[in-house]
Design a protein around this motif. Structure first.
Motif, PDB file in Angstrom:
ATOM      1  N   LYS A   1       7.927   5.589  -1.620  1.00 24.54           N
ATOM      2  CA  LYS A   1       8.986   4.608  -1.918  1.00 24.54           C
ATOM      3  C   LYS A   1       9.957   4.448  -0.750  1.00 24.54           C
ATOM      4  CE  LYS A   1       7.663   3.994  -6.172  1.00 24.54           C
ATOM      5  NZ  LYS A   1       7.015   2.813  -6.601  1.00 24.54           N
ATOM      6  N   TRP A   2      10.365   5.551  -0.144  1.00 22.44           N
ATOM      7  CA  TRP A   2      11.328   5.478   0.951  1.00 22.44           C
ATOM      8  C   TRP A   2      10.737   4.724   2.137  1.00 22.44           C
ATOM      9  CZ3 TRP A   2      11.212   7.374   5.960  1.00 22.44           C
ATOM     10  CH2 TRP A   2      12.419   7.308   6.644  1.00 22.44           C
ATOM     11  N   GLN A   3       9.468   5.018   2.462  1.00 21.08           N
ATOM     12  CA  GLN A   3       8.814   4.345   3.575  1.00 21.08           C
ATOM     13  C   GLN A   3       8.630   2.860   3.272  1.00 21.08           C
ATOM     14  OE1 GLN A   3       7.982   7.262   2.335  1.00 21.08           O
ATOM     15  NE2 GLN A   3       7.645   8.709   3.999  1.00 21.08           N
ATOM     16  N   SER A   4       8.321   2.538   2.030  1.00 23.32           N
ATOM     17  CA  SER A   4       8.166   1.145   1.625  1.00 23.32           C
ATOM     18  C   SER A   4       9.489   0.388   1.758  1.00 23.32           C
ATOM     19  CB  SER A   4       7.670   1.083   0.183  1.00 23.32           C
ATOM     20  OG  SER A   4       7.658  -0.229  -0.281  1.00 23.32           O
ATOM     21  N   LYS A   5      10.565   1.034   1.373  1.00 22.59           N
ATOM     22  CA  LYS A   5      11.896   0.416   1.482  1.00 22.59           C
ATOM     23  C   LYS A   5      12.277   0.191   2.952  1.00 22.59           C
ATOM     24  CE  LYS A   5      16.089   0.947  -1.126  1.00 22.59           C
ATOM     25  NZ  LYS A   5      16.920   1.857  -1.906  1.00 22.59           N
TER      26      LYS A   5
ATOM     27  N   ASP B   1       0.827  -1.208   0.000  1.00 24.90           N
ATOM     28  CA  ASP B   1       0.000   0.000   0.000  1.00 24.90           C
ATOM     29  C   ASP B   1       0.863   1.260   0.000  1.00 24.90           C
ATOM     30  OD1 ASP B   1      -2.273  -1.539  -0.033  1.00 24.90           O
ATOM     31  OD2 ASP B   1      -2.699  -1.300   2.104  1.00 24.90           O
ATOM     32  N   LEU B   2       1.920   1.271   0.802  1.00 27.43           N
ATOM     33  CA  LEU B   2       2.822   2.421   0.811  1.00 27.43           C
ATOM     34  C   LEU B   2       3.454   2.634  -0.557  1.00 27.43           C
ATOM     35  CD1 LEU B   2       4.645   2.016   4.247  1.00 27.43           C
ATOM     36  CD2 LEU B   2       3.123   3.879   3.580  1.00 27.43           C
ATOM     37  N   GLU B   3       3.869   1.542  -1.174  1.00 26.42           N
ATOM     38  CA  GLU B   3       4.514   1.637  -2.483  1.00 26.42           C
ATOM     39  C   GLU B   3       3.539   2.122  -3.557  1.00 26.42           C
ATOM     40  OE1 GLU B   3       7.204  -1.190  -5.356  1.00 26.42           O
ATOM     41  OE2 GLU B   3       6.929  -1.713  -3.271  1.00 26.42           O
ATOM     42  N   SER B   4       2.311   1.628  -3.513  1.00 28.06           N
ATOM     43  CA  SER B   4       1.328   2.036  -4.524  1.00 28.06           C
ATOM     44  C   SER B   4       0.909   3.495  -4.360  1.00 28.06           C
ATOM     45  CB  SER B   4       0.106   1.126  -4.482  1.00 28.06           C
ATOM     46  OG  SER B   4      -0.616   1.326  -3.290  1.00 28.06           O
ATOM     47  N   LEU B   5       1.016   4.018  -3.143  1.00 26.19           N
ATOM     48  CA  LEU B   5       0.679   5.424  -2.898  1.00 26.19           C
ATOM     49  C   LEU B   5       1.843   6.372  -3.184  1.00 26.19           C
ATOM     50  CD1 LEU B   5      -1.390   5.027   0.379  1.00 26.19           C
ATOM     51  CD2 LEU B   5      -2.251   5.629  -1.892  1.00 26.19           C
TER      52      LEU B   5
END
Length: 91
Positions: free
Chosen positions: A38-42, A31-35
């Protein structure tokens, strides 16, 4: 929220079986990546790997393809509401 996801990975925010916790973390990461976060997803991916390292029994889940799933919304026949359906090993 990245802060909540990290607390889930440490077992502080959510009390549930480890496999369920891993599924929730992966969904939050997606969900983080789709929004576009990117940094938070990583960063969350790093915490997911730490979680997997400390829970060796989940390696079988990882090899079974639970981390490579696809979601699809369908309408429930009983209630008429939306239901998320998970499919394993779909590219």
């Amino acid at each position: 929220n990245l802060r909540y996801a990290i607390r889930v990975s440490k077992g502080e925010a959510l009390k549930c079986p480890d496999g369920v916790r891993l599924s929730i973390l992966i969904r939050l990461k997606d969900d983080l990546e789709s929004l576009g976060f990117k940094w938070q997803s990583k960063t969350l991916n790093y915490h997911i790997h730490r979680f997997q390292r400390t829970h060796n029994d989940l390696q079988a889940c990882h090899k079974a393809g639970l981390t490579n799933t696809k979601r699809e919304k369908k309408v429930s026949k009983k209630t008429g509401g939306d239901v998320l359906v998970w499919y394993k090993n779909i590219p």
